[in-house]
Scaffold this active site. Structure first.
Site, short mmCIF file in Angstrom:
data_model
loop_
_atom_site.label_atom_id
_atom_site.label_comp_id
_atom_site.label_asym_id
_atom_site.label_seq_id
_atom_site.Cartn_x
_atom_site.Cartn_y
_atom_site.Cartn_z
N GLY A 68 0.80 -1.21 0.00
CA GLY A 68 0.00 0.00 0.00
C GLY A 68 0.84 1.26 0.00
N ASP A 111 6.47 -0.16 13.36
CA ASP A 111 6.13 -1.33 12.53
C ASP A 111 7.16 -2.44 12.70
OD1 ASP A 111 4.63 -2.83 10.82
OD2 ASP A 111 5.44 -1.95 8.99
#
Length: 513
Positions: free
Chosen positions: A25, A132
């Site tokens: 994405g 992340d």
């Protein structure tokens, strides 16, 4: 996997693309060669690039042997932003884990984690939260472990194994507080704890069929520490605590404990001292020293933090009460229309009042032991106040006489008719607050964050009391019991919860004459 650019193309001046290596994405990642012959990775940034590129700029000058270097931020002829960064040809940790379904050997897990911790600690020291951390973002090349994908904008993803994933802490590694939007570097500590759990067990602590299911487990379920080797339990347990206050204060502190585990295993076993002679005619039980680490009790919560938590819980109670009322209407849409709908405000405000009457004293009792009967008497009084509020919400005014139906004959016999209305409401809620240990539902050290047992108990006693004492002017029969059930549900959801540390195993031996 189809990429926007193929081998040999030069979308960015000075670099020739050789092949695409990742897509998600965020955009696309390519392996490329500069005009000077240097191998690099080019990341074409898509989506909300302003936020992402702001993070990249902050990281351009960071230098650490365990971090993938970011070289430059460039723009192509079409105005697309590209990040020029170090190319790592090695394999990611998730691939290594796929070859060890039962978990990595202790020394290998220790080596991977210490390198990860050094890199993340360096980021934290420079005011950057990775956000992340996951095995797909940790690589090894020529014996050097490197962390990548830091300083980037993230959203939510359910991917666990994909090397290139757009996420703010992929749900398998997402700290509970991320759901509130109020978080700091402690989310990296939690994610590192999940990675350590996965390295030593071969699986993540929380999994499910959907992102929502996994997130709910992070919020409410304790990790299964029975799968974790004994020497790692203390470290993993502390890193995966739901409340960030009780996690490791820094990655450096966590790394020290991980390193200590490895050193402890390397120490030669000490020879046991010769047994002492036992006294005659002794059959008492004594506990032998346990080899497992003893986890200390959870630290006390400061008064300021308690009041902040109470304020937050009371505010969220209002939202949950509105949601519960709306759900009740949805279950019986044919019953509420026009003027009848306004009577639901009684349910809404009464649920808030009952929940607050439970939360406020329970917060004062959180950090100390108390006499159960004293607490019951306090709850008795508060329940009576809630009952008088219910009486007022149902239309009672002082000095007004009411006609009782058969369900109120018991109250009429026990109390004078001019106070029977007040006595009915007061008695019902006072006894309901008295018979249940409501403060246990809000205890931050309770065994589970949410349990159906208190809800069933509230429903049972609510129904029993309705058979004995039924307030005569409720908007509908059973509303008082519904208030108790909704309150028992809401106070558990809004009350802080600290995962209890695992009890250390103790061996017991007998001493004989």
């Amino acid at each position: 996997m189809k990429f926007s650019y193929g081998s040999g193309q030069r979308p960015l001046e000075g670099f020739t693309i050789k092949r695409g290596v990742g897509k998600g994405g965020f955009g696309e990642v390519y392996f490329a060669i500069s005009d000077g012959g240097k191998e690099v990775a080019l990341k074409l940034v898509r989506g909300d690039s302003k936020i992402e590129l702001r993070g990249v700029v902050q990281c351009l000058n960071l230098k650490h042997p365990n971090l993938v270097s970011l070289y430059d931020l460039r723009t192509d002829a079409e105005g697309n932003p590209w990040v020029v960064m170090e190319y790592v040809a090695g394999e990611p940790l998730n691939v290594v884990l796929s070859r060890h379904p039962g978990g990595l050997p202790m020394e290998l897990a220790r080596e991977w984690f210490l390198a990860l911790a050094r890199a993340v600690a360096y980021l934290h020291d420079h005011g950057i939260v990775h956000r992340d951390l996951k095995p797909a973002n940790v690589f090894i090349e020529n014996g050097t472990i490197k962390v990548c994908d830091y300083g980037l904008s993230k959203s939510i993803s359910t991917s666990q194994r994909t090397a290139q994933t757009q996420s703010i802490g992929t749900v398998h590694y997402m700290a509970p507080e991320i759901s509130t939007g109020n978080y700091n570097r402690q989310i990296d500590t939690y994610a590192a704890g999940v990675i350590l759990y996965e390295m030593v067990t071969g699986r993540v602590p929380f999994d499910g069929e959907s992102a929502g299911e996994i997130l709910m487990k992070h919020l409410t379920s304790p990790p299964d520490l029975a799968r974790v080797p004994t020497e790692w339990v203390a470290v993993v347990s502390k890193a995966l605590t739901k409340n960030p206050v009780y996690r490791y204060a820094s990655m450096t502190e966590m790394a020290r404990d991980v390193e200590a585990v490895g050193q402890k295993k390397k120490q030669p076993a000490r020879s046991a001292p010769p047994p002492l002679p036992l006294p005659a005619q002794t059959t008492e039980r004594v506990a032998a020293p346990a080899d497992e680490p003893i986890l200390t009790a959870l630290p006390a919560v400061s008064g300021r933090q308690q009041w902040m938590e109470l304020s937050w819980s009371m505010a969220v109670t209002v939202a949950f009460s509105g949601l519960a009322t709306a759900l009740w209407v949805a279950l019986r849409p044919d019953q509420y229309s026009g003027s009848e709908f306004t009577r639901l405000t009684t349910l809404f405000f009464l649920t808030i009042a009952a929940s607050w009457a439970i939360l406020i004293p329970a917060k004062l009792w959180t950090e100390r032991r108390g006499d159960s009967w004293t607490r019951r008497l306090v709850m008795l009084g508060l329940g009576g106040v809630v009952g008088l509020l219910a009486c007022w919400l149902d239309g009672w005014t002082p000095g007004r006489s009411y006609r009782f139906d058969e369900g109120s004959d018991l109250v009429v016999k026990l109390f004078p008719r001019d106070v029977a209305i007040e006595a009915t409401y007061f008695s019902y809620y006072a006894l309901a607050f008295f018979v249940l240990r409501w403060w246990r539902m809000t205890n931050r050290r309770r065994a589970q964050r949410f349990s159906f047992a208190p809800i069933l108990g509230a429903g049972f006693w609510g129904a029993v009391l309705l058979l004995l004492i039924r307030p005569p002017h409720q908007p509908w029969p059973g509303m008082a019991a519904l208030v108790l059930v909704m309150s028992a549900t809401i106070v558990q959801l809004v009350s802080p919860w600290d995962q209890p540390p695992p009890s250390p195993a103790r061996r017991v031996r007998l001493k004989y004459a």
